[in-house]
Motif scaffolding. Structure first.
Motif, short mmCIF file in Angstrom:
data_model
loop_
_atom_site.label_atom_id
_atom_site.label_comp_id
_atom_site.label_asym_id
_atom_site.label_seq_id
_atom_site.Cartn_x
_atom_site.Cartn_y
_atom_site.Cartn_z
N GLY A 50 6.54 6.42 -7.72
CA GLY A 50 6.75 6.73 -6.67
C GLY A 50 5.36 5.83 -6.59
N THR A 51 4.92 3.96 -5.86
CA THR A 51 3.87 3.73 -6.40
C THR A 51 3.97 2.61 -5.36
N ALA A 52 2.04 2.89 -4.94
CA ALA A 52 2.26 1.48 -3.52
C ALA A 52 0.33 1.31 -3.70
N ARG A 53 0.05 0.22 -3.99
CA ARG A 53 -0.96 -1.04 -4.15
C ARG A 53 -1.93 -0.10 -2.83
N ARG A 54 -3.26 0.20 -3.33
CA ARG A 54 -4.42 0.44 -2.23
C ARG A 54 -4.41 -0.46 -1.11
N GLY A 55 -4.82 -0.81 -0.41
CA GLY A 55 -5.31 -0.65 0.73
C GLY A 55 -6.81 -1.80 0.98
N GLN A 56 -7.13 -3.21 1.27
CA GLN A 56 -8.47 -2.64 1.63
C GLN A 56 -9.44 -2.68 1.91
N THR A 57 -8.50 -1.99 3.37
CA THR A 57 -9.43 -1.34 4.23
C THR A 57 -8.66 -0.20 4.63
N GLU A 58 -9.37 0.61 5.45
CA GLU A 58 -8.81 2.45 5.84
C GLU A 58 -7.55 2.19 6.49
N ALA A 59 -7.35 0.99 6.97
CA ALA A 59 -6.08 0.90 7.71
C ALA A 59 -5.61 0.71 7.17
N LEU A 64 0.52 -4.63 -11.21
CA LEU A 64 -0.37 -3.45 -11.03
C LEU A 64 -0.89 -2.61 -11.59
N LYS A 65 0.70 -1.78 -12.08
CA LYS A 65 0.01 -0.37 -12.91
C LYS A 65 -1.40 -0.76 -14.22
N ALA A 66 -1.15 -1.71 -14.97
CA ALA A 66 -1.70 -2.72 -16.05
C ALA A 66 -2.84 -3.63 -15.25
N LYS A 67 -3.73 -3.24 -14.04
CA LYS A 67 -4.20 -3.71 -14.00
C LYS A 67 -5.90 -3.33 -14.43
N ALA A 68 -6.28 -2.11 -14.20
CA ALA A 68 -7.62 -1.66 -14.69
C ALA A 68 -6.88 -1.75 -15.94
N MET A 69 -5.94 -1.89 -17.44
CA MET A 69 -6.49 -1.86 -18.42
C MET A 69 -7.06 -3.82 -18.47
N PHE A 85 -5.69 7.43 -5.64
CA PHE A 85 -6.11 7.52 -6.37
C PHE A 85 -7.11 6.14 -6.23
N LYS A 86 -8.05 5.89 -7.32
CA LYS A 86 -8.93 4.46 -6.88
C LYS A 86 -7.80 3.49 -7.35
N GLN A 87 -7.59 3.04 -7.99
CA GLN A 87 -6.08 2.19 -8.04
C GLN A 87 -5.31 1.75 -6.82
N VAL A 88 -4.60 2.83 -6.78
CA VAL A 88 -3.03 3.14 -6.21
C VAL A 88 -2.73 4.64 -5.83
#
Length: 432
Positions: free
Chosen positions: A251-260, A420-425, A310-313
């Motif tokens: 289960g993976t979800a993208r981090r948001g740009q804001t706290e909301a 999304l998972k490859a983004k950091a690499m 986490f920082k990315q997801v």
């Protein structure tokens, strides 16, 4: 067998960097960093093992027997890895896909020196015959020069995609056909990104990757020409005394740009029927795996579908535990659960056969495990994901990503999850 010395470290974060740069002179290194991530099962903030006194390196054939013999005889700290293709030792399976990395299937070493950092306290363990080197090493570490600004290191590495988007979608359709026929319920399908002409500084790339992700199971591993630069968020399996802990991620979800936006993303992940069903299926598989060595009635789900940031997801993580007899071999516990359920599928053997047929390269160490055994027979291993693998002699660099395919999967969405998972690499290799 080992001399122990305790030292006070005034700036642990800076010392960790110096320690890693100092270590890079050795042929064999395992550097494990929790990045101060708050987790229930953790003893050390950072562990470094360097310079092999003895080692074992082999292919998958009888690999677990060889490792059991090595671990039983040394009864010491051992650091190293288990590649995904050890599945061919545990089951009647085979791997015929191409392999550009050519990593050994198993590598463990008994280090001459170990550094264990917790808060401001540093414990140094030396094999007795080299304990006169302690003072020299500390001075050398403290005076070592590190790169001043990792973030500004520029690269331009051309990354190739092994499976095109269109081909990926077609393969997921075939995976769904297997699911609809009842061959499997879930399978983790992965694809490789690679370059055959990469000249990199592995330590700099590792630092950049770790800076972006700050995961709890970051690892820098060097075995001569073989490097692993890992920003893994996932624990495969841990043993503390008679307790065994496995913490699969599904289960993976993208981090948001804001706290909301972040809160919305977490809420959507928590309520997603698809993501929860993926996680629960793998929890059932892990429960079954742990039962092979567990004492009767001791397998429990300690946490189901917890959400961790986490920082990315954001990730959905469950914790499954069991109790084992004190006479149970540590290696047998690993053998009976390997490869980890989160990277295979259910039913496990059928899923691995279908994975092998549809994927186009060997996974090598990707979706294997890195970690250590203690002299007491405890252990802790991560899952090798969000990781760059590098053969410096061949200049072959590789990283892979994947997602869990279930009956509810939409191929296009699974493809986007992989990216999304490859983004950091991609980012650390100069591909924005």
């Amino acid at each position: 067998m080992r001399t122990k010395v305790i030292q006070h470290i005034s700036d642990p974060e800076e010392f960790k960097r110096k320690l890693l740069y100092w270590a890079n002179q050795f042929r064999e290194i395992v550097f494990l960093d929790s990045n101060d991530y708050q987790q229930k099962y953790s003893h050390y903030d950072c562990i470094l093992a360097v310079e092999a006194f003895t080692s074992v390196q082999t292919d998958f054939y009888n690999a677990f027997d060889d490792l059991h013999q090595y671990q039983s005889q040394t009864k010491d700290w051992l650091f190293g890895y288990l590649s995904y293709d050890l599945k061919n030792d545990t089951e009647k399976l085979e791997s015929n896909n191409s392999d550009g990395l050519e990593f050994p299937d198993v590598f463990f070493f008994q280090p001459k020196k170990i550094f264990l950092l917790k808060g401001n306290e540093l414990e140094i363990q030396y094999l007795n015959y080299i304990d006169d080197e302690i003072e020299f090493d500390l001075e050398a570490i403290i005076s070592v020069q590190t790169k001043s600004d990792v973030k500004d290191t520029s690269l331009a590495i051309q990354i190739n995609q092994r499976i095109s988007r269109q081909k990926y979608l077609s393969k997921i359709d075939k995976m769904l056909d297997h699911i609809h026929r009842g061959d499997i319920y879930e399978a983790n399908f992965c694809m490789e990104f690679y370059t055959a002409k990469a000249s990199i500084d592995p330590l700099v790339i590792y630092e950049k990757l770790n800076l972006i992700s700050r995961p709890p199971f970051a690892t820098y591993l060097k075995n001569n020409k073989y490097y692993v630069l890992s920003a893994s968020p996932e624990r495969y399996i841990r043993k503390e005394g008679n307790k065994v802990i496995s913490q699969p991620i599904k289960g993976t979800a993208r981090r948001g740009q804001t706290e909301a936006e972040d809160k919305e993303s977490i809420a959507a992940l928590r309520s997603s029927e698809k993501e929860r069903s993926e996680n629960i299926m793998i929890v059932d598989l892990v429960r079954n795996d742990l039962s092979h060595t567990a004492t009767k009635g001791s397998v429990e789900v300690e946490e189901l579908c917890g959400i961790y940031t986490f920082k990315q997801v954001h990730q959905m993580i469950s914790t499954v535990v069991s109790q084992v007899e004190s006479t149970t071999s540590p290696v047998e516990i690993i053998r009976s659960t390997f490869p980890m359920g989160s990277m295979t599928g259910a039913p496990k053997i059928s899923a691995m056969k279908i994975i092998e047929d549809l994927e186009e390269t060997k996974r090598s160490l990707y979706s294997g495990a890195m970690g250590y055994f203690t002299p007491e027979g405890d252990f802790d291993f991560n899952v090798v994901i969000r990781s760059i693998l590098y053969n410096s002699e061949k200049q072959y660099l590789s990283f892979s990503v994947g997602s869990a395919i279930t009956s509810q999967s939409v191929p296009e969405q699974e493809y986007e999850e992989c990216l999304l998972k490859a983004k950091a690499m991609f980012e650390v290799l100069g591909n924005k």
